[in-house]
Design an enzyme around this catalytic site. Structure first.
Site, PDB file in Angstrom:
ATOM      1  N   SER A  98     106.390-135.433 -48.018  1.00  0.00           N
ATOM      2  CA  SER A  98     106.880-136.016 -46.762  1.00  0.00           C
ATOM      3  C   SER A  98     106.819-137.530 -46.787  1.00  0.00           C
ATOM      4  CB  SER A  98     106.053-135.500 -45.581  1.00  0.00           C
ATOM      5  OG  SER A  98     106.364-136.265 -44.428  1.00  0.00           O
ATOM      6  N   GLN A 142     107.627-139.250 -44.271  1.00  0.00           N
ATOM      7  CA  GLN A 142     107.105-139.678 -42.965  1.00  0.00           C
ATOM      8  C   GLN A 142     105.591-139.809 -43.013  1.00  0.00           C
ATOM      9  OE1 GLN A 142     108.605-136.815 -40.138  1.00  0.00           O
ATOM     10  NE2 GLN A 142     110.726-137.498 -40.380  1.00  0.00           N
ATOM     11  N   ASP A 182     117.421-133.263 -46.191  1.00  0.00           N
ATOM     12  CA  ASP A 182     118.211-133.162 -44.959  1.00  0.00           C
ATOM     13  C   ASP A 182     119.610-132.593 -45.209  1.00  0.00           C
ATOM     14  OD1 ASP A 182     116.182-134.163 -43.370  1.00  0.00           O
ATOM     15  OD2 ASP A 182     116.816-136.246 -43.641  1.00  0.00           O
TER      16      ASP A 182
HETATM   17  C1  S3P Z   1     112.478-139.184 -43.228  1.00  0.00           C
HETATM   18  C2  S3P Z   1     111.806-138.272 -43.984  1.00  0.00           C
HETATM   19  C3  S3P Z   1     112.155-136.847 -44.043  1.00  0.00           C
HETATM   20  C4  S3P Z   1     113.527-136.562 -43.474  1.00  0.00           C
HETATM   21  C5  S3P Z   1     113.781-137.311 -42.203  1.00  0.00           C
HETATM   22  C6  S3P Z   1     113.673-138.804 -42.428  1.00  0.00           C
HETATM   23  C7  S3P Z   1     112.046-140.585 -43.242  1.00  0.00           C
HETATM   24  O1  S3P Z   1     111.205-136.118 -43.299  1.00  0.00           O
HETATM   25  O2  S3P Z   1     113.703-135.180 -43.266  1.00  0.00           O
HETATM   26  O3  S3P Z   1     115.084-137.041 -41.698  1.00  0.00           O
HETATM   27  O4  S3P Z   1     112.806-141.466 -42.777  1.00  0.00           O
HETATM   28  O5  S3P Z   1     110.934-140.856 -43.720  1.00  0.00           O
HETATM   29  P1  S3P Z   1     109.803-135.617 -43.949  1.00  0.00           P
HETATM   30  O6  S3P Z   1     108.976-136.786 -44.239  1.00  0.00           O
HETATM   31  O7  S3P Z   1     109.190-134.730 -42.893  1.00  0.00           O
HETATM   32  O8  S3P Z   1     110.201-134.853 -45.178  1.00  0.00           O
END
Ligand code: S3P
Length: 450
Positions: free
Chosen positions: A174, A176, A327
């Site tokens: 992740s 995020q 995504d």
């Molecule tokens: C993102 C990370 C992804 C992705 C999201 C955007 C980001 O999520 O699905 O649309 O900008 O860091 P995850 O970190 O939960 O995989």
């Protein structure tokens, strides 16, 4: 439905060849980070090409609530006067991040090492999503979180008054979570280390370096080890946001499955941690070329040209590619329905905790439209029977998920019968111009009463 609006049922009818130029909006991930890092720098950051979708506008509002001055000029340039690392003020209102997991998780990270509290909420989709994945590492810095059962929003974070740097191995792939830890590490003294087994999008690392932070990434046997030195003075930047490969995916995939199509999608960010879909489509036999490859704002960029590709074959998508196209699986599953044979997608458990359970949402809608789907906890497969083979005719639930809604709209363009979604409103979170852009290319999209 938009986070505050009523549902917008939409229909996509079979259409003739799609052609023309698709100018898709700015990258959502880079847009969030531009605003947040701009708010943590000292001085004025200027941003062009910012995605003006609901998710990012919610982040802009949040940055104002934490004390940054965020303005939009008439020409579309955004100016952010930052308050410096550790300089966030305590918001006097609840922070509503709408539909955006990226917004809420990154902002929680950014404020968790400031001596303030903030309460976060979101829409019905966001309030179901797991937040412990960020609050667990933020607790190591000394921040406290009190939310609903299961670590869900609404949630209050009490920032650490005396933060400690951490060393954290991210347990799920992740970006995020990685980014939340790095943003928290900015206001901790010493070195914060984040380790990820699988490489996820690296915009935070690139942008932190661009803003002047000391950050290093090392590939080791245990994965990518990212080391950030805390308490830098971030320098304001001039940022040109590249266009979003995750949005480009929709006109590209539509062109591949609608007979006779030829579409150019210029200026798309092709950071290797984001471009997995395009590699996969080419392996399936898609007529997809990169033209005018160049670098813009520290990111590789190209113009994508997609033409109708009648001979695509199903493939096994390598699980190690999942993070670089996480995504894009919903729209890939639509293309797979028009390819010949089985497309197998493994290692995709994370799809179950996105804006919706994307495996379940897509499998249900694909089946209702006559496509064969099998699924397990962390895999799914779609069996296609070539161009023109998808029946269509059903209405699909979008589950407050923009990418589910857009994927089914793409399917309707090449199916035998129109495909509908119960609510196209969430499309505005990431791709507010989806409808007119696709209509200009030749798509037959319409809104219809519930
Ligand atoms: C993102 C990370 C992804 C992705 C999201 C955007 C980001 O999520 O699905 O649309 O900008 O860091 P995850 O970190 O939960 O995989």
């Amino acid at each position: 439905m938009s986070s505050h609006g009523t549902p917008i049922p939409m229909m996509s009818a079979p259409c003739g060849a799609l052609s023309g130029v698709a100018d898709v909006p700015g990258d959502k991930s880079i847009s969030h980070r531009s605003l947040i890092l701009g708010a943590m720098a000292v001085g004025e950051t200027r941003i062009t090409g910012l995605l003006e979708g609901e998710d990012v506008l919610d982040t802009a509002r949040a940055m104002r609530a934490f004390g940054a001055d965020v303005e939009r000029d008439e020409d579309g340039t955004w100016r952010v006067h930052g308050v410096g690392v550790g300089g966030f003020a305590e918001p006097d209102q609840v922070i509503d991040c709408g539909n955006s997991g990226t917004g809420v998780r990154l902002i929680m990270g950014a404020m968790a090492t400031c001596p303030i509290s903030a309460t976060f909420t979101g829409d019905a989709s966001l309030n179901k999503r797991p937040m412990a994945r960020v609050t667990d590492p933020l607790a190591l810095f000394g921040a406290e979180a009190v939310g609903r059962s299961g670590g869900r929003l609404p949630m209050t974070i009490v920032g650490a008054a005396d933060p400690m740097p951490v060393r954290y191995r991210v347990p799920v792939p992740s970006a995020q979570v990685k980014s939340a830890v790095l943003l928290a590490g900015l206001n901790a003294p010493g070195k914060t280390v984040v380790i990820e087994k699988e490489a996820t999008r690296d915009h935070s690392e690139r942008m932190l370096a661009g803003f002047g932070a000391e950050i290093a990434t090392e590939e080791t046997d245990e994965g990518r080890v990212i080391t950030l030195t805390g308490q830098p003075e971030l320098q304001p930047q001039v940022i040109a946001v590249p266009r979003d490969p995750s949005s480009a995916a929709f006109p590209v995939c539509a062109a591949l499955i609608v007979p006779g199509s030829d579409v150019l999608v210029p200026g798309i960010g092709l950071n290797p941690t984001r471009a997995g879909l395009f590699t996969t489509l080419r392996e399936m036999g898609a007529d997809l070329t990169y033209e005018n490859e160049r670098e813009e704002g520290g990111e590789p960029v190209a113009d994508l040209r997609a033409r109708f590709s009648p001979a695509m074959k199903g493939i096994d998508v390598p699980p190690e590619r999942a993070a670089s196209m996480i995504d894009e699986y919903p729209v890939l599953s639509v293309v797979a329905g028009f390819a010949d044979g089985v497309t197998m997608m493994r290692g995709v458990r994370e799809l179950r905790v996105k804006e919706s359970d994307r495996i379940d949402a897509m499998a249900t809608g694909l089946r209702a439209n006559g496509v064969d789907v099998e699924e397990g906890e962390d895999w799914w497969s779609v069996t296609g029977h070539g161009p023109g083979s998808v029946k269509g005719g059903a209405t699909c639930a979008s589950h407050l998920d923009h990418r589910i809604a857009m994927s089914f709209m793409v399917m309707g363009m090449a199916a035998q019968q129109p495909v509908s979604v119960d609510d196209g409103g969430p499309i505005a979170t990431s791709f507010p111009i989806f409808e007119p852009l696709m209509q200009r290319l030749g798509a037959a999209l319409s809104r219809h009463p519930a």
